[in-house]
Design a protein around this motif. Structure first.
Motif, PDB file in Angstrom:
ATOM      1  N   GLU A  53     -26.761  -5.013  -1.209  1.00 25.82           N
ATOM      2  CA  GLU A  53     -25.831  -6.069  -1.621  1.00 25.82           C
ATOM      3  C   GLU A  53     -24.453  -5.454  -1.864  1.00 25.82           C
ATOM      4  O   GLU A  53     -24.335  -4.448  -2.575  1.00 25.82           O
ATOM      5  CB  GLU A  53     -26.332  -6.742  -2.897  1.00 25.82           C
ATOM      6  N   LEU A  55     -19.908  -6.292  -2.077  1.00 28.18           N
ATOM      7  CA  LEU A  55     -18.886  -7.260  -2.446  1.00 28.18           C
ATOM      8  C   LEU A  55     -17.714  -7.116  -1.483  1.00 28.18           C
ATOM      9  O   LEU A  55     -17.343  -5.979  -1.138  1.00 28.18           O
ATOM     10  CB  LEU A  55     -18.411  -6.962  -3.872  1.00 28.18           C
ATOM     11  N   THR A  57     -13.781  -9.033  -0.099  1.00 27.81           N
ATOM     12  CA  THR A  57     -12.783 -10.094  -0.223  1.00 27.81           C
ATOM     13  C   THR A  57     -12.134 -10.291   1.138  1.00 27.81           C
ATOM     14  O   THR A  57     -11.597  -9.343   1.713  1.00 27.81           O
ATOM     15  CB  THR A  57     -11.702  -9.741  -1.266  1.00 27.81           C
ATOM     16  N   HIS A  83     -23.159 -16.765   0.212  1.00 28.21           N
ATOM     17  CA  HIS A  83     -22.354 -15.535   0.177  1.00 28.21           C
ATOM     18  C   HIS A  83     -21.068 -15.694  -0.639  1.00 28.21           C
ATOM     19  O   HIS A  83     -20.429 -14.711  -0.971  1.00 28.21           O
ATOM     20  CB  HIS A  83     -21.942 -15.136   1.603  1.00 28.21           C
ATOM     21  N   LEU A  85     -18.607 -16.407  -3.624  1.00 25.79           N
ATOM     22  CA  LEU A  85     -18.508 -16.429  -5.085  1.00 25.79           C
ATOM     23  C   LEU A  85     -17.351 -17.306  -5.542  1.00 25.79           C
ATOM     24  O   LEU A  85     -17.466 -18.026  -6.527  1.00 25.79           O
ATOM     25  CB  LEU A  85     -18.285 -15.012  -5.628  1.00 25.79           C
ATOM     26  N   MET A 102     -13.932 -14.514  -1.991  1.00 23.52           N
ATOM     27  CA  MET A 102     -14.707 -13.402  -2.557  1.00 23.52           C
ATOM     28  C   MET A 102     -16.165 -13.591  -2.159  1.00 23.52           C
ATOM     29  O   MET A 102     -16.746 -14.662  -2.377  1.00 23.52           O
ATOM     30  CB  MET A 102     -14.556 -13.413  -4.071  1.00 23.52           C
ATOM     31  N   ARG A 104     -20.294 -12.032  -1.626  1.00 20.33           N
ATOM     32  CA  ARG A 104     -21.346 -11.086  -2.071  1.00 20.33           C
ATOM     33  C   ARG A 104     -22.575 -11.303  -1.197  1.00 20.33           C
ATOM     34  O   ARG A 104     -22.946 -12.444  -0.911  1.00 20.33           O
ATOM     35  CB  ARG A 104     -21.703 -11.318  -3.541  1.00 20.33           C
ATOM     36  N   THR A 133     -20.732  -3.716  -5.345  1.00 17.42           N
ATOM     37  CA  THR A 133     -21.054  -4.351  -6.624  1.00 17.42           C
ATOM     38  C   THR A 133     -20.984  -3.314  -7.758  1.00 17.42           C
ATOM     39  O   THR A 133     -21.122  -3.671  -8.928  1.00 17.42           O
ATOM     40  CB  THR A 133     -22.471  -4.952  -6.608  1.00 17.42           C
TER      41      THR A 133
END
Ligand code: NI
Length: 138
Positions: A53, A55, A57, A83, A85, A102, A104, A133
């Motif tokens: 997982e 993160l 942008t 996906h 956020l 954003m 994830r 993350t």
């Protein structure tokens, strides 16, 4: 920070010179902090490839006067809702919009969504910042 362990490493003089230049250029206090950041960047990149997982942008720049682009952007994002956020929309000019999304999830899922969005007619630029993350990189 956890307990520090001192390590030594061998480098060619030219590589060490390059390292010192980068440390100074980027404003690091010392080599150790620079090398710690290099390792964390490497670990974060590896997470993107290994299916962990991550993160990200995504910044999209698009012309909202292009017929249908706003609706298609929303539709694609709803298809990948698990996906997403958060997202922020900014009107840059009369016709140009910026959207920061954003994300994830797995790196491959995020890249798939990014590619779907960036190919839409009216999208002028897309830039994906690949982060982590924070798990397993300290
Ligand atoms: Ni706008």
């Amino acid at each position: 920070m956890s307990d520090l362990t001192r390590v030594s490493l061998s480098l060619d003089q030219s590589l060490l010179d390059s390292l010192e230049q980068q440390v100074a250029k980027k404003g690091y206090e010392n080599r150790s902090e620079f090398i710690r950041d290099l390792i964390r960047d490497h670990l974060a990149r590896d997470q993107w490839l290994s299916g962990e997982e991550v993160l990200g942008t995504l910044t999209l720049i698009y012309n909202h006067h292009q017929r249908g682009v706003s609706e298609k952007l929303v539709e694609e994002q709803h298809h990948s809702g698990e996906h997403i956020l958060a997202s922020t929309h900014v009107h840059l000019s009369h016709e140009i919009c910026a959207e920061m999304i954003m994300l994830r999830g797995s790196g491959s899922g995020i890249i798939k969504l990014t590619n779907a969005l960036k190919q839409l007619r009216g999208v002028l630029h897309a830039s994906l910042a690949m982060s982590t993350t924070g798990k397993d990189i300290s």
